[in-house]
Design an enzyme around this catalytic site. Structure first.
Site, short mmCIF file in Angstrom:
data_model
loop_
_atom_site.label_atom_id
_atom_site.label_comp_id
_atom_site.label_asym_id
_atom_site.label_seq_id
_atom_site.Cartn_x
_atom_site.Cartn_y
_atom_site.Cartn_z
CG MET A 234 23.35 10.54 -47.67
SD MET A 234 24.00 12.10 -48.29
CE MET A 234 23.58 13.20 -46.95
CD GLN B 201 7.66 -12.72 -25.18
OE1 GLN B 201 7.18 -12.19 -24.18
NE2 GLN B 201 7.21 -12.50 -26.40
CE LYS C 299 3.91 -11.84 -14.54
NZ LYS C 299 3.23 -12.93 -15.25
CD GLU D 191 8.22 -3.27 -28.48
OE1 GLU D 191 8.38 -3.32 -29.73
OE2 GLU D 191 7.50 -4.06 -27.85
C1 TPP Z 1 18.62 2.59 -40.28
C2 TPP Z 1 19.50 3.05 -41.39
N1 TPP Z 1 19.73 2.26 -42.45
C3 TPP Z 1 20.53 2.69 -43.46
C4 TPP Z 1 21.11 3.92 -43.41
C5 TPP Z 1 22.01 4.39 -44.55
N2 TPP Z 1 21.43 5.56 -45.22
C6 TPP Z 1 21.79 6.82 -44.90
S1 TPP Z 1 20.91 7.96 -45.72
C7 TPP Z 1 20.03 6.80 -46.55
C8 TPP Z 1 18.97 7.18 -47.53
C9 TPP Z 1 17.87 7.91 -46.88
O1 TPP Z 1 16.79 7.98 -47.79
P1 TPP Z 1 15.59 9.00 -47.57
O2 TPP Z 1 15.07 8.86 -46.19
O3 TPP Z 1 14.63 8.82 -48.67
O4 TPP Z 1 16.31 10.40 -47.61
P2 TPP Z 1 16.97 11.18 -48.86
O5 TPP Z 1 18.45 10.95 -48.75
O6 TPP Z 1 16.40 10.60 -50.11
O7 TPP Z 1 16.61 12.60 -48.61
C10 TPP Z 1 20.45 5.52 -46.18
C11 TPP Z 1 19.93 4.26 -46.72
C12 TPP Z 1 20.86 4.70 -42.27
N3 TPP Z 1 21.42 5.90 -42.10
N4 TPP Z 1 20.04 4.26 -41.29
#
Ligand code: TPP
Ligand code: MG
Lengths: 159, 563
Positions: B477, B119, B168, B56
């Protein structure tokens, strides 16, 4: 500073949650809230007393106005208004103090609405200051129970 | 038209679908469940196309992507309980970015409401803080009115998600159809701006010497890009945009200084800090722009704030001239009002701006395989109508910094919530919305795995999405934050255990191309673009690359590292 907001809202389930949730979420402080259906059964009127500086109050008003179920928000603080609160107060009495208590009730124009062997229940309306003053006056006799409605307010007529 | 249209009584579900058709809904992204039986039955006889997603969350992000690239209201559907709660992230995501959605959820029969039945989840309660409005339908006869209101609320004013919870028995009820009027006395959509205030702005503009336009997502929502460009050109005004504003002003235009804020262009941040007149349009002074330091933002400037949402005025910064209204109408009025005034003298200001722009360009290594190089190459091989959708992380910021977006609605990114996993389903929704334009997803190895199941939806529906996976093997990041602000004490950022992504794509029947060297970049991208179906393009990049410049937490936006 305390502001009194008159909020006209739709009268159906969930409306109170939306308003209360907004205050909680945005960390606005509700001092009191009273609500009842208006003359038009589709609408309710809330009187919300909220604490905050001008900028906070402006935000509260704007955020309230954004809720689809809110029709109007009026700040009754700056306006010339009549405001009242109702309190029911149970006071401990003994044969020695009973007449003194009744005198105090009289001075504040309260009414005795229930009477037990050792206590009196008083109904008092007035502005917040008057109710606070009364409570202070009777507290030494023994305040057993207290319930207040919170403020309601209405604008004065123009003439 | 439904097959039941001629009959006297209609099922609630049919009434719902007819109401959706009336709103021009051509597709919904959904996932079935027990309480939705009447609706899935009625769908068989409806013209509304249903895309079966694989989770979803994918459905709501797809509807969101659809909405972002078209401006139309996106629609998704989920069953009661876990189906509905799986939507929560996506609803919050749309709410934060003011994206118009109508979210349909099934609910247990009304007689069981509130009894913790199988649910059952109080989804209207759960989503109150993240929806513009919501409805729990108790009587099937209310369906036409509620659907009409929901679309109106979602798509007008400051857009946002509106949820309709459908028990429903309401979907199954047989009722006499009748039309009803909307009843929205508490809802008003601002239109034109206050003309006195607009005249004040025109005067302030003619008297200033260092103006800046600060443009955001509201410009795109309002369709105000064209008039913004006219205004900027007429009065020689520099423009900075927010992340959400990317595309509202064409990349490469001489008046554009770039993105402002945490990873903004140095020239953009300096300009905002130094300006004496800031015209903020369709923005909310988000903390990714202001560093959360509203009182230190554009302190030398008279601030004009144009927004459709009164509650945004003075929320973060003091505003000298607030104008509540539709950005397009207000800017048109401003352009007219300007006729009575002298244009500002900005030659000196532009000397300064140009020197900042030249001195601090976006810099990166071009002699090795970097994300920026890949993204720029995509920009060169794509066309003006290509839609770029991103996930969240370093790759997102690099895309925002260097991808040449020239038109509104061609850049879709999760701005306010920063939702990893948004990208793949959003790209899918975007591709369905605009089948003739190419959808390019720029994702990271972390984000990609958060909604990776939608590869099945993409493959099954033969959606030619180009998935650009910038694989650095890490949560880049977060790694970068730990590098700068936790003294390189790296923890839980290594994505060891990543699968062979090419094999994963191939398992879904999607073509995979892996690129490890600089020389292959261009040819691999062209190959992917020429392929008629979906492609996964994986680029092996270094985990050590940083998104620069960066404003450290709690610092004003002029104190950038690595500019
Ligand atoms: C759902 C979610 N969980 C955690 C985060 C925290 N967060 C921000 S950027 C990131 C890393 C993203 O990794 P990737 O998709 O490999 O991108 P990169 O920074 O390596 O380009 C995280 C864990 C987030 N923004 N969203
Ligand atoms: Mg990564």
């Amino acid at each position: 500073m305390l502001h009194t907001l008159a909020v006209l809202v739709e009268n159906h389930p969930g409306v109170l949650t939306r308003v209360a949730g907004l205050f909680a979420r945005r960390a606005y402080n509700i001092d009191s809230l009273s609500v009842c259906q208006t003359d038009d059964p589709k609408l309710s009127r809330m009187t919300i007393v909220v604490n905050g500086d001008d900028q906070v109050i402006e935000q509260v008003r704007n955020q309230l106005n954004k809720l689809v179920i809110v029709h109007t928000v009026t700040d009754l603080t700056a306006e010339s208004v009549v405001d009242r609160e109702l309190a029911l107060i149970r006071i401990q009495v003994s044969p020695e103090t009973r007449s003194e208590v009744l005198q105090t009730v009289d001075i504040f124009r309260g009414r005795v609405v229930d009477m037990g062997r050792t206590n009196l229940t008083i109904e008092l309306t007035g502005d917040i200051g008057k109710i606070n003053a009364f409570i202070k006056a009777i507290r030494p006799y023994g305040l057993l129970e207290l319930v207040r409605t919170g403020k309601i307010a209405i604008m004065r007529s123009e003439t | 038209m439904s097959m039941n249209a001629g009959k006297k009584s209609l099922k609630g579900a049919t009434l719902l679908l007819e109401a959706l058709e009336k709103e021009g809904v051509d597709v919904i992204f959904g996932y079935p469940g027990g309480v939705l039986l009447p609706l899935y039955d009625a769908l068989l006889d409806s013209s509304v196309r249903h895309i079966l997603v694989r989770h979803e969350q994918g459905g709501v992000h797809a509807a969101d992507g659809y909405a972002r690239v078209t401006g139309k209201v996106g629609v998704c559907l989920a069953t009661s309980g876990p189906g509905a709660t799986n939507l929560v992230t996506g609803i919050a995501n749309a709410y934060m970015d003011s994206i118009p959605l109508v979210v349909l959820t099934g609910q247990v029969v009304t007689s069981l409401l509130g009894t913790d039945s199988f649910q059952e989840a109080d989804i209207t309660g759960i989503t109150t803080p993240i929806t513009k409005h919501s409805y729990l339908v108790k009587d099937a006869r209310e369906i036409p009115r509620i659907v009409k209101e929901a679309f109106y609320l979602a798509g007008t004013g400051r857009p946002g998600p509106v949820l309709i919870d459908l028990p429903k028995d309401v979907l199954a009820a047989e009722i006499e159809p009748f039309s009803t009027e909307m009843n929205l006395k508490g809802y008003h959509v601002p239109g034109k701006g206050d003309s006195d205030k607009i005249a004040e702005v025109a005067k302030a503009l003619s008297e200033c010497s260092k103006p800046v336009i600060y443009a955001g997502g509201g410009v795109i929502t309002a369709g105000a890009g064209a008039v913004l460009k006219q205004l900027a050109e007429k009065a020689s005004l520099p423009v900075v945009t927010t992340l959400m504003g990317i595309g509202c002003f064409p990349y490469g235009h001489p008046n554009l200084l770039g993105m402002v804020g945490l990873h903004g262009a140095v020239a953009a941040n300096y300009a905002v800090d130094d300006c004496d007149l800031l015209i903020a349009v369709g923005v909310r002074f988000d903390d990714r722009v202001t560093s959360g330091l509203g009182h230190l933002f554009a302190t030398r400037a008279k601030i004009i704030h144009i927004d459709i949402d009164l509650a945004e005025i003075a929320k973060v910064v003091r505003t000298h001239i607030p104008i509540v209204g539709d950005a397009r109408l207000v800017l048109e009025e401003l352009l007219e009002a300007l006729a009575g005034f002298q244009l500002p003298q900005v030659a000196e200001w532009w000397d300064q701006l140009r020197s900042w722009k030249n001195y601090y360009p976006m810099r990166y290594d071009k002699d090795r395989l970097t994300a920026q190089l890949v993204i720029e190459c995509i920009g060169e091989l794509a066309n003006e109508d290509t839609m770029v959708i991103t996930d969240v992380g370093q790759h997102q910021m690099w895309a925002a910094q260097v991808y040449p977006v020239v038109k509104s609605r061609n850049f879709a990114t999760s701005g306010g919530l920063g939702t990893m996993g948004f990208g793949l389903p959003a790209a899918m929704g975007a591709q369905i919305a605009r089948p003739d334009d190419m959808a390019v997803l720029i994702t990271g190895d972390g984000s990609f795995q958060m909604c990776i199941q939608e590869l099945a939806t993409i493959a099954h529906n033969k959606l030619p999405v180009k998935i650009v996976l910038l694989n650095n093997g890490v949560l880049g990041m977060v790694r970068q934050l730990q590098k700068y602000f936790s003294g390189e004490r790296y923890n839980q950022i290594d994505l060891q255990g990543n699968p062979d992504f090419i094999k994963v794509a191939e398992a879904y029947g999607i073509r995979g191309i892996r690129v490890d060297s600089l020389e292959q970049v261009r040819s691999a991208i062209s190959e992917a673009f020429e392929h008629p179906g979906p492609v996964l393009l994986e680029f092996a990049i270094s985990p050590n690359d940083d998104v620069l410049p960066i404003v450290p937490p709690g610092k004003p936006i002029t104190e950038m590292l690595g500019g």
